[in-house]
Scaffold this active site. Structure first.
Site, PDB file in Angstrom:
ATOM      1  N   HIS A  50       0.752  -1.156  -0.066  1.00 58.07           N
ATOM      2  CA  HIS A  50      -0.035  -0.111  -0.007  1.00 58.07           C
ATOM      3  C   HIS A  50       1.028   1.063   0.062  1.00 58.07           C
ATOM      4  O   HIS A  50       2.005   1.072   0.464  1.00 58.07           O
ATOM      5  CB  HIS A  50      -0.941   0.012   1.157  1.00 58.07           C
ATOM      6  CG  HIS A  50      -1.764  -1.161   1.128  1.00 58.07           C
ATOM      7  ND1 HIS A  50      -2.008  -2.045   2.149  1.00 58.07           N
ATOM      8  CD2 HIS A  50      -2.846  -1.409   0.144  1.00 58.07           C
ATOM      9  CE1 HIS A  50      -3.034  -3.041   1.774  1.00 58.07           C
ATOM     10  NE2 HIS A  50      -3.729  -2.581   0.614  1.00 58.07           N
ATOM     11  N   ASP A  53       2.294   1.635   3.208  1.00 61.95           N
ATOM     12  CA  ASP A  53       3.300   0.587   3.682  1.00 61.95           C
ATOM     13  C   ASP A  53       4.479   1.225   3.351  1.00 61.95           C
ATOM     14  O   ASP A  53       5.810   0.945   4.031  1.00 61.95           O
ATOM     15  CB  ASP A  53       3.033  -0.781   2.957  1.00 61.95           C
ATOM     16  CG  ASP A  53       1.828  -1.317   3.459  1.00 61.95           C
ATOM     17  OD1 ASP A  53       1.339  -1.231   4.706  1.00 61.95           O
ATOM     18  OD2 ASP A  53       1.135  -1.986   2.572  1.00 61.95           O
ATOM     19  N   GLU A 175      -9.005  -4.304  -8.606  1.00 59.99           N
ATOM     20  CA  GLU A 175      -9.232  -5.518  -7.680  1.00 59.99           C
ATOM     21  C   GLU A 175     -10.878  -5.689  -7.253  1.00 59.99           C
ATOM     22  O   GLU A 175     -11.070  -4.897  -6.172  1.00 59.99           O
ATOM     23  CB  GLU A 175      -8.419  -5.871  -6.430  1.00 59.99           C
ATOM     24  CG  GLU A 175      -8.501  -6.769  -5.584  1.00 59.99           C
ATOM     25  CD  GLU A 175      -7.754  -6.960  -4.557  1.00 59.99           C
ATOM     26  OE1 GLU A 175      -6.901  -6.103  -4.285  1.00 59.99           O
ATOM     27  OE2 GLU A 175      -7.781  -7.951  -3.532  1.00 59.99           O
ATOM     28  N   GLU A 211      -8.895 -11.611  -6.992  1.00 56.23           N
ATOM     29  CA  GLU A 211      -8.743 -12.152  -5.826  1.00 56.23           C
ATOM     30  C   GLU A 211      -9.565 -13.433  -5.671  1.00 56.23           C
ATOM     31  O   GLU A 211     -10.793 -13.293  -5.472  1.00 56.23           O
ATOM     32  CB  GLU A 211      -8.786 -11.425  -4.247  1.00 56.23           C
ATOM     33  CG  GLU A 211      -8.726 -12.096  -3.199  1.00 56.23           C
ATOM     34  CD  GLU A 211      -8.379 -11.430  -2.031  1.00 56.23           C
ATOM     35  OE1 GLU A 211      -7.784 -10.318  -1.981  1.00 56.23           O
ATOM     36  OE2 GLU A 211      -9.014 -11.661  -1.126  1.00 56.23           O
ATOM     37  N   HIS A 214     -12.352 -13.021  -3.209  1.00 55.43           N
ATOM     38  CA  HIS A 214     -13.735 -11.920  -3.467  1.00 55.43           C
ATOM     39  C   HIS A 214     -14.585 -12.310  -4.663  1.00 55.43           C
ATOM     40  O   HIS A 214     -15.727 -12.237  -4.764  1.00 55.43           O
ATOM     41  CB  HIS A 214     -12.843 -10.740  -4.094  1.00 55.43           C
ATOM     42  CG  HIS A 214     -12.132  -9.998  -3.131  1.00 55.43           C
ATOM     43  ND1 HIS A 214     -11.221  -8.682  -3.461  1.00 55.43           N
ATOM     44  CD2 HIS A 214     -11.780 -10.252  -1.878  1.00 55.43           C
ATOM     45  CE1 HIS A 214     -10.633  -8.513  -2.365  1.00 55.43           C
ATOM     46  NE2 HIS A 214     -10.838  -9.249  -1.439  1.00 55.43           N
ATOM     47  N   ASP A 249     -14.853 -11.738   4.814  1.00 50.81           N
ATOM     48  CA  ASP A 249     -13.652 -12.093   4.114  1.00 50.81           C
ATOM     49  C   ASP A 249     -12.481 -13.025   4.782  1.00 50.81           C
ATOM     50  O   ASP A 249     -12.065 -12.228   5.641  1.00 50.81           O
ATOM     51  CB  ASP A 249     -13.119 -10.696   3.609  1.00 50.81           C
ATOM     52  CG  ASP A 249     -11.952 -10.783   2.412  1.00 50.81           C
ATOM     53  OD1 ASP A 249     -11.618 -11.994   2.015  1.00 50.81           O
ATOM     54  OD2 ASP A 249     -11.552  -9.729   2.024  1.00 50.81           O
ATOM     55  N   ASP A 251      -9.580 -14.665   3.688  1.00 52.77           N
ATOM     56  CA  ASP A 251      -8.160 -14.733   3.466  1.00 52.77           C
ATOM     57  C   ASP A 251      -7.619 -15.885   3.684  1.00 52.77           C
ATOM     58  O   ASP A 251      -6.505 -15.833   4.441  1.00 52.77           O
ATOM     59  CB  ASP A 251      -7.498 -13.323   3.773  1.00 52.77           C
ATOM     60  CG  ASP A 251      -8.249 -12.015   3.034  1.00 52.77           C
ATOM     61  OD1 ASP A 251      -8.637 -12.543   2.100  1.00 52.77           O
ATOM     62  OD2 ASP A 251      -7.932 -11.422   3.368  1.00 52.77           O
ATOM     63  N   ASP A 284      -2.668 -13.318  -0.928  1.00 55.11           N
ATOM     64  CA  ASP A 284      -3.498 -12.425   0.047  1.00 55.11           C
ATOM     65  C   ASP A 284      -3.844 -13.162   1.132  1.00 55.11           C
ATOM     66  O   ASP A 284      -5.293 -13.446   1.194  1.00 55.11           O
ATOM     67  CB  ASP A 284      -4.219 -11.273  -0.892  1.00 55.11           C
ATOM     68  CG  ASP A 284      -4.745 -10.260   0.025  1.00 55.11           C
ATOM     69  OD1 ASP A 284      -4.116 -10.221   1.112  1.00 55.11           O
ATOM     70  OD2 ASP A 284      -5.394  -9.270  -0.559  1.00 55.11           O
TER      71      ASP A 284
HETATM   72  C1  XLS Z   1      -8.640  -6.679   0.768  1.00 54.34           C
HETATM   73  C2  XLS Z   1      -8.016  -6.451  -0.226  1.00 54.34           C
HETATM   74  C3  XLS Z   1      -6.527  -5.607  -0.135  1.00 54.34           C
HETATM   75  C4  XLS Z   1      -6.065  -5.350  -1.475  1.00 54.34           C
HETATM   76  C5  XLS Z   1      -4.811  -4.305  -1.515  1.00 54.34           C
HETATM   77  O1  XLS Z   1      -9.560  -7.510   0.722  1.00 54.34           O
HETATM   78  O2  XLS Z   1      -7.573  -7.676  -0.912  1.00 54.34           O
HETATM   79  O3  XLS Z   1      -5.709  -6.432   0.685  1.00 54.34           O
HETATM   80  O4  XLS Z   1      -5.591  -6.490  -1.918  1.00 54.34           O
HETATM   81  O5  XLS Z   1      -5.326  -3.146  -1.438  1.00 54.34           O
HETATM   82 MG    MG Z   2      -6.481  -8.757  -2.307  1.00 57.77          MG
END
Ligand code: XLS
Ligand code: MG
Length: 345
Positions: A50, A53, A175, A211, A214, A249, A251, A284
């Protein structure tokens, strides 16, 4: 394991501390330098960022300071032999993005979001990546009547056009995510991302990042999303992970919930030659909240290992036998063939 033509990456946020909306962190925060040092050891090649970051407290720094810090970080990355895969503007944290960033009802807030995105591009250029990722966390509505979705499409296009004009060499990968934190998001799927790309001043420079979680949250199969984006030559980055159905979400580590779904994503990547133009496979993923400090890189190591095993599985799948079954419409045996291939029997 598969002879590896893939390059891997993760973000500093993927070594996370376990806090959730219901409880505090379960692991102490680690420094950025420590995270960077783990990356190579884990067999990874690049880090995603980011904007803050890369340049902490970016909103309170001058353009010159931002560029200076980004260049210093680039030197540090070079020293470690690590590339910066992409930079993404964090458009969901500031008091200026409470009601949306590019699609806020307040023109001052929309202006902030665009200016912040231009600064993100400056960071990316200093770090020698041309890829900007837009996860549009707050572009959507909590209450349908609070926003004009037709106008919001124009706002999104306007913001992307400003970014494209700011630097003629950047590419923007959208994304999509259908919900969370919003009730409903304006760019929920790859189809929406590519449609918006087409309205911009330079559609060739606007593509997508898929992703897995998502896509699952949108009720879609990530493998089909991969094939769809690749049919347009628009899959420029990838966040592999997993998600156990329609909930928050998650992940999860790649393939954690649905091994077969992960196999099909890898097959789609293989048939499209993903990675051959330098695209990275990013994970991710987050550690499970109960994870102890001594195990908290396992989700990254395991996701990569699983991916490589699935590349082997994709490459050793008996395509000729599958073709015969498909021609005979014998989907029963095709189903079993996939299961036994994955079970290794
Ligand atoms: C959140 C997103 C985030 C993006 C980057 O759900 O996946 O991590 O990948 O901003
Ligand atoms: Mg992501």
């Amino acid at each position: 394991m598969a002879k590896n033509r893939y390059q891997f990456c993760f973000g500093p946020w993927n070594i996370s501390e376990g806090g959730d909306p219901y409880g505090p962190p379960t692991r102490p925060a680690q420094s950025f330098d420590w995270k960077l040092a783990q990356l190579k050891k884990l067999g990874y090649d690049a880090m995603m960022f980011h904007d803050d970051d890369a340049v902490p407290d970016i909103d309170n720094k001058s353009d010159a300071q931002i560029r200076k810090e980004a260049r210093e970080l680039k030197k540090q990355l070079d020293g470690e032999g690590i590339a910066a895969e992409m930079v993404a503007p964090r458009l969901w944290f500031s008091p200026m993005t409470i009601d949306g960033a590019y699609t806020s009802n307040d023109p001052k807030c929309r202006k902030y979001a665009i200016e912040r995105s231009l600064r993100c591009i400056d960071v990316a250029r200093a770090m020698e990546t041309d890829l900007i990722v837009l996860w549009l966390a707050r572009e959507g509505s909590y209450l349908r009547e609070s926003k004009n979705a037709r106008k919001c499409v124009d706002y999104l296009v306007e913001a992307i056009d400003r970014m494209l004009a700011h630097d003629k060499s950047v590419r923007i990968a959208i994304e999509p995510k259908p919900n969370e934190p919003m009730d409903v998001a304006y760019i929920p799927t790859i189809g929406h991302a590519l449609a918006i790309a087409n309205l911009t001043a330079d559609p060739k420079r606007v593509g997508a990042l898929i992703e897995s979680a998502h896509a699952i949250l949108a009720g879609l199969d990530p493998a089909d999303e991969i094939d769809f984006a690749c049919a347009f030559g628009k899959l420029w980055s990838l966040h592999l992970n997993d998600q156990n159905g329609l909930k928050f979400d998650q992940d999860k580590p790649f393939a954690s919930s649905n091994l077969r779904g992960a196999f099909n994503q890898v097959r789609a990547l293989e048939r499209n030659g993903y990675g051959k133009k330098g695209e990275y496979v990013c994970f991710d993923v987050h550690p499970f909240r109960p994870t102890k400090v001594e195990h908290w890189l396992k989700h990254l190591d395991n996701s990569r290992r699983t991916f490589l095993h699935l590349v082997d599985k994709a490459r050793t799948f008996d395509e000729a036998k599958a073709k015969v079954l498909i021609a005979d419409r014998n989907y029963q045996d095709l189903d079993q063939m996939v299961l036994e291939h994955l079970m290794g029997v």
